[in-house]
Design an enzyme around this catalytic site. Structure first.
Site, short mmCIF file in Angstrom:
data_model
loop_
_atom_site.label_atom_id
_atom_site.label_comp_id
_atom_site.label_asym_id
_atom_site.label_seq_id
_atom_site.Cartn_x
_atom_site.Cartn_y
_atom_site.Cartn_z
N SER A 1 0.95 -1.15 -0.05
CA SER A 1 -0.03 0.06 -0.08
C SER A 1 1.00 1.22 0.02
CB SER A 1 -0.76 -0.09 1.21
OG SER A 1 -1.57 1.23 1.52
N TYR B 1 -2.35 -1.25 10.28
CA TYR B 1 -2.49 -1.44 8.88
C TYR B 1 -1.14 -0.82 8.23
CZ TYR B 1 -4.01 -1.16 3.85
OH TYR B 1 -4.33 -1.27 2.62
N1 LIG Z 1 -8.25 -0.14 -2.07
C1 LIG Z 1 -7.60 0.61 -1.30
O1 LIG Z 1 -7.65 1.59 -0.97
C2 LIG Z 1 -6.12 -0.12 -1.04
C3 LIG Z 1 -5.23 0.76 -1.01
C4 LIG Z 1 -3.93 0.31 -0.91
C5 LIG Z 1 -3.81 -1.13 -0.75
N2 LIG Z 1 -4.74 -1.87 -0.74
C6 LIG Z 1 -4.64 -3.16 -0.66
O2 LIG Z 1 -5.02 -4.20 -1.91
C7 LIG Z 1 -5.29 -5.35 -1.62
C8 LIG Z 1 -6.69 -5.93 -1.97
O3 LIG Z 1 -7.75 -5.04 -1.28
P1 LIG Z 1 -8.88 -4.43 -1.86
O4 LIG Z 1 -8.83 -2.72 -1.79
O5 LIG Z 1 -9.01 -5.15 -3.17
O6 LIG Z 1 -10.23 -4.81 -1.06
P2 LIG Z 1 -11.37 -5.90 -1.06
O7 LIG Z 1 -11.73 -5.82 0.39
O8 LIG Z 1 -12.20 -5.46 -2.27
O9 LIG Z 1 -10.58 -7.23 -1.48
C9 LIG Z 1 -9.78 -7.81 -0.44
C10 LIG Z 1 -10.21 -9.32 -0.79
O10 LIG Z 1 -9.50 -10.26 0.13
C11 LIG Z 1 -10.16 -11.23 0.74
N3 LIG Z 1 -9.80 -11.58 2.06
C12 LIG Z 1 -9.76 -10.90 3.20
N4 LIG Z 1 -9.42 -11.81 4.20
C13 LIG Z 1 -8.73 -12.83 3.61
C14 LIG Z 1 -7.95 -14.09 4.01
N5 LIG Z 1 -7.76 -14.19 5.24
N6 LIG Z 1 -7.57 -14.81 3.36
C15 LIG Z 1 -7.96 -14.98 1.70
N7 LIG Z 1 -8.84 -13.74 1.43
C16 LIG Z 1 -9.01 -12.85 2.17
C17 LIG Z 1 -11.67 -10.45 0.68
O11 LIG Z 1 -12.43 -11.50 1.01
C18 LIG Z 1 -11.69 -9.68 -0.36
O12 LIG Z 1 -12.12 -10.47 -1.41
C19 LIG Z 1 -5.19 -5.51 0.08
O13 LIG Z 1 -4.02 -6.01 0.35
C20 LIG Z 1 -5.27 -4.19 0.43
O14 LIG Z 1 -4.60 -3.90 1.85
C21 LIG Z 1 -5.99 -1.55 -1.22
#
Ligand SMILES: NC(=O)c1ccc[n+]([C@@H]2O[C@H](COP(=O)([O-])OP(=O)(O)OC[C@H]3O[C@@H](n4cnc5c(N)ncnc54)[C@H](O)[C@@H]3O)[C@@H](O)[C@H]2O)c1
Length: 287
Positions: free
Chosen positions: A141, A154
């Site tokens: 992130s 986080y």
């Molecule tokens: N969306 C943002 O603003 C943002 C910014 C920076 C980083 N991220 C990172 O991007 C990645 C994806 O997140 P996203 O934003 O698409 O969110 P999201 O919630 O849409 O997707 C995350 C997915 O991970 C799954 N998940 C959660 N816990 C789990 C586990 N224990 N085992 C397997 N799967 C699991 C969830 O069911 C979900 O489908 C994450 O690592 C998040 O930290 C997101």
């Protein structure tokens, strides 16, 4: 050089993981998908199948080493291994550092850090044994490169993912392996991350009420993002092809990183005014 044939994606049920899966499928790659939410995972699997590629979907928790190992072993049996691995699943909690509970720490460490470590432990030795060109992408992130109030747990886990990924890249270089590494560092963008609590294990349930002011800031930040998960997936695939290590999709992240590095170096200079700066080292993948 043969085209990459198969990709494995964790957290593929939603957001960035779903878009990474679809981007790989559009490349004609077979995709192995895993997520803790079976219904969301099935939805992504259907979308990928409609693109005409081979799809394997297995529900599981990335924080459980045995489940990740079983997933990697099935990928090997089904596809002969994967060329690209995306350790993407992640969850978030918000609030001031002193209010973070032991359950918050256990949950985020399990998914965000051990989830990535489990993926690397189960997939990378198989990639090394195949001796073909491969690539690992770990989703961190912008919170892994800089810091913000309200994101201590986080941010600590995402800094850990960046450090782990940098070491992984250096270890693979030292081993002479043709395996690239990238660390994906988006800023806020609209996905389901603000509703991460939907997947929080019962035994690690929140013991304090979440701070709503932080939640509002996240929602506003997501809505203001000029890019979405589809854009992030496209930038990530470009980075794999270019073997770029740091994938920083939001333009404003550059300023946050610069401010943090300046603060460190300013304070260092205050203590060591006569220290000469040595030449900058190469980033990972580039030596
Ligand atoms: N969306 C943002 O603003 C943002 C910014 C920076 C980083 N991220 C990172 O991007 C990645 C994806 O997140 P996203 O934003 O698409 O969110 P999201 O919630 O849409 O997707 C995350 C997915 O991970 C799954 N998940 C959660 N816990 C789990 C586990 N224990 N085992 C397997 N799967 C699991 C969830 O069911 C979900 O489908 C994450 O690592 C998040 O930290 C997101």
């Amino acid at each position: 050089m043969s085209a990459p044939a198969a990709a494995a994606i964790t957290g593929a049920g939603s957001g960035i993981g779903r878009e990474l899966a679809l981007a790989c499928a559009r490349e004609g790659m077979a995709v192995a998908l895993t997520d803790i939410e079976p219904a969301a995972l099935a939805q992504t699997a259907m979308m990928a199948e409609s693109l005409g590629v081979d799809v394997m979907a297995r529900a599981g928790d990335v924080g459980q080493a045995d489940q990740v190992e079983a997933f990697a072993s099935e990928c090997e049996a089904r596809f002969g291994g994967v060329d690209w691995l995306f350790n993407n699943a992640g969850v978030a909690v918000l609030g001031p550092a002193w209010s973070a509970t032991d359950e918050d720490w256990q949950w985020l460490w399990s998914v965000n850090v051990r989830g990535v470590a489990n993926g690397v432990r189960s997939f990378v030795p198989r990639m090394l044994a195949r001796r073909t060109r491969a690539h690992v992408v770990n989703t961190a992130s912008a919170a892994g490169l800089a810091t913000l109030a309200g994101s201590s747990v986080y941010s600590a886990t995402k800094h850990a993912v960046v450090a782990f990924s940098e070491c992984l890249a250096r270890d693979l270089e030292q081993a002479g392996a043709d395996i690239g590494v990238s660390v994906l560092c988006p800023s806020l963008l609209p996905t389901g991350i603000h509703q991460s609590g939907r997947n929080r294990p019962f035994e690690l349930a929140n013991t304090v009420s979440p701070a709503s002011a932080y939640g509002e800031r996240v929602r506003l930040g997501m809505a203001a993002s000029p890019i979405d998960a589809t854009d992030v997936a496209a930038m990530t695939l470009d980075a794999i092809r270019a073997r770029r290590f740091y994938v920083v999709p939001h333009v404003q992240t550059g300023d946050s990183v610069r401010r943090r590095m300046h603060a460190i170096l300013d304070d260092h200079r205050a203590l060591h005014p006569d220290a000469a700066a040595s030449p900058l080292p190469s980033p990972p993948n580039k030596e």
